[in-house]
Each structure stands twice: as structure tokens, then as C-alpha cells.
Design an enzyme around this catalytic site. Sequence first.
Site, mmCIF file in Angstrom:
data_model
loop_
_atom_site.group_PDB
_atom_site.id
_atom_site.type_symbol
_atom_site.label_atom_id
_atom_site.label_comp_id
_atom_site.label_asym_id
_atom_site.label_seq_id
_atom_site.Cartn_x
_atom_site.Cartn_y
_atom_site.Cartn_z
ATOM 1 N N SER A 138 -7.550 14.401 9.921
ATOM 2 C CA SER A 138 -6.386 13.827 10.586
ATOM 3 C C SER A 138 -6.343 14.392 12.006
ATOM 4 C CB SER A 138 -5.130 14.259 9.818
ATOM 5 O OG SER A 138 -3.961 13.867 10.487
ATOM 6 N N TYR A 151 0.705 19.741 5.119
ATOM 7 C CA TYR A 151 -0.327 18.724 5.375
ATOM 8 C C TYR A 151 -1.312 19.227 6.431
ATOM 9 C CZ TYR A 151 -2.295 14.168 6.747
ATOM 10 O OH TYR A 151 -3.143 13.122 7.052
ATOM 11 N N LYS A 155 -5.469 19.706 6.180
ATOM 12 C CA LYS A 155 -6.437 18.972 7.001
ATOM 13 C C LYS A 155 -7.262 19.935 7.860
ATOM 14 C CE LYS A 155 -5.572 14.909 5.313
ATOM 15 N NZ LYS A 155 -6.592 14.187 4.518
HETATM 16 N N1 LIG Z 1 -2.261 6.637 8.017
HETATM 17 C C1 LIG Z 1 -2.543 7.452 9.016
HETATM 18 O O1 LIG Z 1 -2.081 7.264 10.156
HETATM 19 C C2 LIG Z 1 -3.437 8.633 8.802
HETATM 20 C C3 LIG Z 1 -3.625 9.502 9.890
HETATM 21 C C4 LIG Z 1 -4.456 10.599 9.743
HETATM 22 C C5 LIG Z 1 -5.106 10.803 8.533
HETATM 23 N N2 LIG Z 1 -4.903 9.954 7.495
HETATM 24 C C6 LIG Z 1 -5.650 10.215 6.248
HETATM 25 O O2 LIG Z 1 -6.235 9.021 5.778
HETATM 26 C C7 LIG Z 1 -6.283 9.009 4.341
HETATM 27 C C8 LIG Z 1 -5.584 7.788 3.797
HETATM 28 O O3 LIG Z 1 -4.213 7.832 4.195
HETATM 29 P P1 LIG Z 1 -3.220 6.592 4.005
HETATM 30 O O4 LIG Z 1 -2.368 6.551 5.207
HETATM 31 O O5 LIG Z 1 -3.968 5.397 3.572
HETATM 32 O O6 LIG Z 1 -2.311 7.143 2.767
HETATM 33 P P2 LIG Z 1 -1.496 6.331 1.677
HETATM 34 O O7 LIG Z 1 -1.167 4.972 2.129
HETATM 35 O O8 LIG Z 1 -0.414 7.235 1.229
HETATM 36 O O9 LIG Z 1 -2.578 6.174 0.478
HETATM 37 C C9 LIG Z 1 -3.060 7.305 -0.173
HETATM 38 C C10 LIG Z 1 -4.003 6.885 -1.285
HETATM 39 O O10 LIG Z 1 -4.422 8.096 -1.958
HETATM 40 C C11 LIG Z 1 -4.278 7.913 -3.348
HETATM 41 N N3 LIG Z 1 -4.047 9.178 -4.019
HETATM 42 C C12 LIG Z 1 -3.060 10.084 -3.766
HETATM 43 N N4 LIG Z 1 -3.142 11.103 -4.638
HETATM 44 C C13 LIG Z 1 -4.210 10.833 -5.443
HETATM 45 C C14 LIG Z 1 -4.793 11.507 -6.536
HETATM 46 N N5 LIG Z 1 -4.300 12.674 -6.993
HETATM 47 N N6 LIG Z 1 -5.886 10.967 -7.141
HETATM 48 C C15 LIG Z 1 -6.384 9.783 -6.702
HETATM 49 N N7 LIG Z 1 -5.874 9.102 -5.671
HETATM 50 C C16 LIG Z 1 -4.784 9.612 -5.056
HETATM 51 C C17 LIG Z 1 -3.101 6.933 -3.489
HETATM 52 O O11 LIG Z 1 -3.199 6.227 -4.702
HETATM 53 P P3 LIG Z 1 -2.354 6.519 -6.038
HETATM 54 O O12 LIG Z 1 -0.961 6.886 -5.636
HETATM 55 O O13 LIG Z 1 -2.500 5.237 -6.781
HETATM 56 O O14 LIG Z 1 -3.088 7.635 -6.701
HETATM 57 C C18 LIG Z 1 -3.355 5.992 -2.320
HETATM 58 O O15 LIG Z 1 -4.262 4.980 -2.701
HETATM 59 C C19 LIG Z 1 -5.643 10.337 3.917
HETATM 60 O O16 LIG Z 1 -6.640 11.318 3.740
HETATM 61 C C20 LIG Z 1 -4.770 10.702 5.111
HETATM 62 O O17 LIG Z 1 -4.500 12.074 5.173
HETATM 63 C C21 LIG Z 1 -4.082 8.882 7.594
#
Ligand SMILES: NC(=O)c1ccc[n+]([C@@H]2O[C@H](COP(=O)([O-])OP(=O)(O)OC[C@H]3O[C@@H](n4cnc5c(N)ncnc54)[C@H](OP(=O)(O)O)[C@@H]3O)[C@@H](O)[C@H]2O)c1
Length: 234
Positions: A138, A151, A155
Site C-alpha cells: 500500500s 494497517y 503493510k
Molecule cells: N483500495 C485501495 O485503495 C488500496 C490501496 C492500497 C492497498 N490496497 C490493498 O489492495 C488489496 C485489496 O484491497 P481492496 O481495496 O480490494 O479490499 P476489499 O475491497 O476490502 O477486499 C478485500 C478482499 O480480501 C478478502 N479477504 C479478507 N480477509 C480474508 C481472509 N481471511 N481470507 C480470504 N480472503 C479474505 C475479502 O473477501 P472475504 O471477505 O469474502 O473473505 C475481499 O475479497 C489489499 O491488500 C489492500 O490492502 C488497496
Amino acid sequence: MPDGKAILITGVTRGLGRAMTEEFIRLGHTLLGCGRSEKEIAQLQKQFAAPHNFTVVDVVVDAQVAAWAKRVLSSHGAPDLLLNNAALINRNAPLWEVDAQEFSEVIDVNIKGAANVIRHFVPAMLRRKRGVIVNFSSGWGRSTDAEVAPYCATKWAIEGLTQALAQELPPGMAAVPFNPGIVNTGMLRSSFGSSATSYPGPGEWAKIAVPFLLKLGPSDNGKPLTAPVRGAND
Ligand SMILES: NC(=O)c1ccc[n+]([C@@H]2O[C@H](COP(=O)([O-])OP(=O)(O)OC[C@H]3O[C@@H](n4cnc5c(N)ncnc54)[C@H](OP(=O)(O)O)[C@@H]3O)[C@@H](O)[C@H]2O)c1
């Protein structure tokens, strides 16, 4: 599909994982995905039939990851690209107000979950001496802000864990910490509130991020990378 790669993604039920799933499949690759939400996993398997495979797995539970790996490795072989994408963010709060349970959940999914997946899938990749491991970091893996300390801690850990892993891999493989930029998902809405809507959605993001991820190779080993999207380096 002669050029099709086997892509393994954790956390495919929504957000970036879901959008990447759709884009990799659209480009002709085979998707092996997991998440905890049974309904969404069943819906994905209905929408995308075999050879794509979607499994209910909680990455925190090592035995579930082990069973998933055993099945997927025997049916599909080692993945070409492993994306440790699943993660949680704490509810916005100063560190001293985050209770022990919530702190542990964020650590367990974001750090131990990624390590569990590496433990059970990477040995098969090592046997082929091929493949790329991308651990989702991140902007908050390289900088910090108030109210997201748990968080940020995970990261920053992912950055270190991945660079150490990169030093352990043989030539021909790569491990990279990857900052996807800022994307309007459920996770972003949790930390940014209504201003999340000023960022691109996951579908738009995946059109840029997926081709970028497909190009990664041994020469990227150990490099902290960032998706080439607007605002990712802000
Ligand atoms: N969105 C952003 O702007 C952003 C920025 C920087 C980094 N990131 C990183 O990008 C990645 C994706 O983020 P996102 O924004 O798409 O998050 P999100 O919309 O909250 O989705 C998270 C996903 O992770 C799954 N998950 C959570 N806990 C889990 C577990 N114990 N076992 C299996 N699956 C699990 C959830 O599915 P279930 O609930 O069905 O398990 C969901 O599919 C993450 O690593 C996040 O830190 C995102």
C-alpha cells in the site's frame, strides 16, 4: 489458450481481487481464487466455469490454505503468478483505541495470511524454478497516516517480508511488494469515507494493473513496485 497463465489470487470476492479476476479471465488466463464469502465464491464459480476455480478459504487458517493448495496444485499445477491480495483494514481510530481483537485480525490476515499462502504454494513454484509472487502492499506500506496504525504496520511488514523472500528465491523467480495506488473499494471507503468516490473504481484500475502484473518477471525480484495509475505516487 497457449499463452494462458495460471493466476492465483486471494480475496476475489470484491474490490481489487474481483476486478483482477474478471480482467485476467477476459485476457485468456486461468484463475484460481479464494475468499471467505461463500455466496460470492459460488457466484464466481457459476459465472466462470472450469478450468477457473474458486474456493472458500480463510487465509488465516493454515490448514484451510494447505488443503486448498493440495487440491489446486494437483489439478492445475504451480501458479505462474501468485497475488497475495486479501487484506483487512482497521476501523479508523488512534492506536490506543484499537482493541486487541481487531489489532490481531488485521495482523493475522495481512501478514500471517500472506505467509500461509507462500508456505503452501511457493514450494511447487520453486520446483519449476519459475513464477512471480506479488504481495499487495500500500502507499501505507511506505508512508503513514493517523488512525490506520495497525494497517500501516502490516503493510510495512509486507514490504520487509517480501524483500527478504526475494533474497531467498532462485534465479528465474521474483517476489515483489506492490502498491496498487488508491482505488474506490469497500476498504478505501472505510478509511476515506465519502471522498473515496473521487478515485477510480476497481474495474478501471484493473485494466491498467493487470497488464502491468502480467509483465513482471525475474528482473523485478525484490523491487518495491507501484501500479502505473493516477495518483499512486502521491
Ligand atoms: N483500495 C485501495 O485503495 C488500496 C490501496 C492500497 C492497498 N490496497 C490493498 O489492495 C488489496 C485489496 O484491497 P481492496 O481495496 O480490494 O479490499 P476489499 O475491497 O476490502 O477486499 C478485500 C478482499 O480480501 C478478502 N479477504 C479478507 N480477509 C480474508 C481472509 N481471511 N481470507 C480470504 N480472503 C479474505 C475479502 O473477501 P472475504 O471477505 O469474502 O473473505 C475481499 O475479497 C489489499 O491488500 C489492500 O490492502 C488497496
